[in-house]
Design a protein around this motif. Structure first.
Motif, PDB file in Angstrom:
ATOM      1  N   SER A  47       0.834  -1.210   0.000  1.00 54.68           N
ATOM      2  CA  SER A  47       0.000   0.000   0.000  1.00 54.68           C
ATOM      3  C   SER A  47       0.864   1.254   0.000  1.00 54.68           C
ATOM      4  CB  SER A  47      -0.928   0.024   1.214  1.00 54.68           C
ATOM      5  OG  SER A  47      -1.874  -1.017   1.123  1.00 54.68           O
ATOM      6  N   GLN A  91      -7.054   0.703  -0.780  1.00 58.35           N
ATOM      7  CA  GLN A  91      -7.423  -0.470   0.027  1.00 58.35           C
ATOM      8  C   GLN A  91      -8.562  -0.108   0.980  1.00 58.35           C
ATOM      9  OE1 GLN A  91      -4.060  -2.145   2.113  1.00 58.35           O
ATOM     10  NE2 GLN A  91      -5.222  -3.905   2.861  1.00 58.35           N
ATOM     11  N   ASP A 172      -5.455  -1.420  -5.145  1.00 56.34           N
ATOM     12  CA  ASP A 172      -4.926  -1.958  -3.894  1.00 56.34           C
ATOM     13  C   ASP A 172      -5.985  -2.812  -3.198  1.00 56.34           C
ATOM     14  OD1 ASP A 172      -3.451  -2.556  -1.680  1.00 56.34           O
ATOM     15  OD2 ASP A 172      -3.189  -0.479  -1.002  1.00 56.34           O
ATOM     16  N   GLU A 173      -5.856  -4.102  -3.340  1.00 52.19           N
ATOM     17  CA  GLU A 173      -6.781  -5.064  -2.732  1.00 52.19           C
ATOM     18  C   GLU A 173      -8.236  -4.747  -3.045  1.00 52.19           C
ATOM     19  OE1 GLU A 173      -6.035  -6.616   1.077  1.00 52.19           O
ATOM     20  OE2 GLU A 173      -3.887  -6.219   1.000  1.00 52.19           O
TER      21      GLU A 173
HETATM   22 MG   LIG Z   1      -1.989  -2.829   2.013  1.00 50.73          MG
END
Ligand SMILES: [Mg+2]
Ligand SMILES: Nc1ncnc2c1ncn2[C@@H]1O[C@H](COP(=O)(O)OP(=O)(O)OP(=O)(O)O)[C@@H](O)[C@H]1O
Length: 251
Positions: A47, A91, A172-173
């Protein structure tokens, strides 16, 4: 064809306990149309890399470079990076009280393109993208991310991606917290955006599940603030069965 190039990137953050080094020499090159997956253990700096590309002020670049078609990204403000074609799906997307999804999207689109989109086309495009992502039309009048479920927040990130049409998207995710159906819908959104714009994708994930829908050509293993190994899609399968022990022991 565009290229996003990260060279020997070192990044640190100020904490109550002093300066903490997080990224320790990241090298990565992504071209238009390519999909790169980044996998790696919790806390390895994935991240941080995403935020540093987007220009989060918390992260200090100590050395190294990020360039977009040769232009120095680190010299650009957050706005300039977005205008240059960089997009980050976070995220943990943040709530923006008092700003509706409609207003947010239109303001962002206007800022990035340098002119307001023609109203009629824009409304149609927003409606279509929302329908594709199976987002109820009522979301457009809700405040950004306020009270959204985890999965709804992620869909809203992909809605932005589809409408803003960046050159490079860092996700991000984006798959975390999605149910099976939502994962498919969100992945299709990313693939649609890829087809329509030829963007490059940097996909940060813990799971090979999403890689069945969004196929990466390259997989990078991120350990202790840098890329520890690189390979093709088969590397993701190996990571899923073997874990990261091999890397963390030598790190
Ligand atoms: Mg992360
Ligand atoms: N703002 C901050 N203040 C203090 N520490 C930070 C900050 N941002 C990141 N870190 C630390 O840097 C390390 C890397 O964090 P980062 O969020 O980049 O990891 P990650 O690879 O994304 O992990 P995850 O897979 O859990 O999302 C962690 O140890 C984290 O605690």
């Amino acid at each position: 064809m565009s290229t996003l190039k990260i060279t020997d990137l070192h990044v640190s953050v100020e904490t109550d306990q002093g300066t903490k080094q997080i990224l320790r020499g990241v090298n990565l090159e992504i071209n238009s149309g390519e999909t790169h997956a980044i996998m790696g253990p919790n806390g390895s700096g994935k991240s941080t890399l995403a935020y540093t590309i987007a220009g989060h002020p918390k992260y200090t670049v100590d050395s190294g470079s990020i360039t977009l078609d040769g232009e120095d990204v680190l010299e650009m403000s957050v706005d300039e990076r977005a205008k240059a074609g960089l997009f980050l799906a976070m995220q943990y997307p943040v709530e923006i009280p008092g700003v509706t999804v409609t207003n947010f999207l239109r303001t962002a689109k206007t800022a990035i393109d340098g002119e307001a989109p023609s109203l009629r086309n824009w409304i149609k495009e927003v409606r279509e993208s929302m329908a594709n992502l199976k987002m109820d039309a009522s979301f457009s009048e809700r405040n950004v991310n306020e009270g959204f479920s985890g999965g709804e927040k992620k869909r809203h990130e992909i809605l932005q991606l589809e409408l803003l049409k960046p050159k490079f998207a860092v996700l991000d995710e984006t798959d975390s917290g999605l149910d099976v159906d939502a994962l498919k819908i969100v992945s299709e959104g990313v693939n649609r955006a890829k087809e329509n714009t030829g963007m490059g994708v940097l996909l940060i994930t813990h799971y090979t599940r999403i890689l069945r829908y969004i196929k990466p050509e390259f997989v990078h293993v991120f350990v202790n603030g840098k890329v520890a190994e690189e390979g093709g899609p088969e590397l993701a399968d190996r990571l899923e069965s073997e874990g990261y022990d091999r890397y963390t022991e030598i790190a």
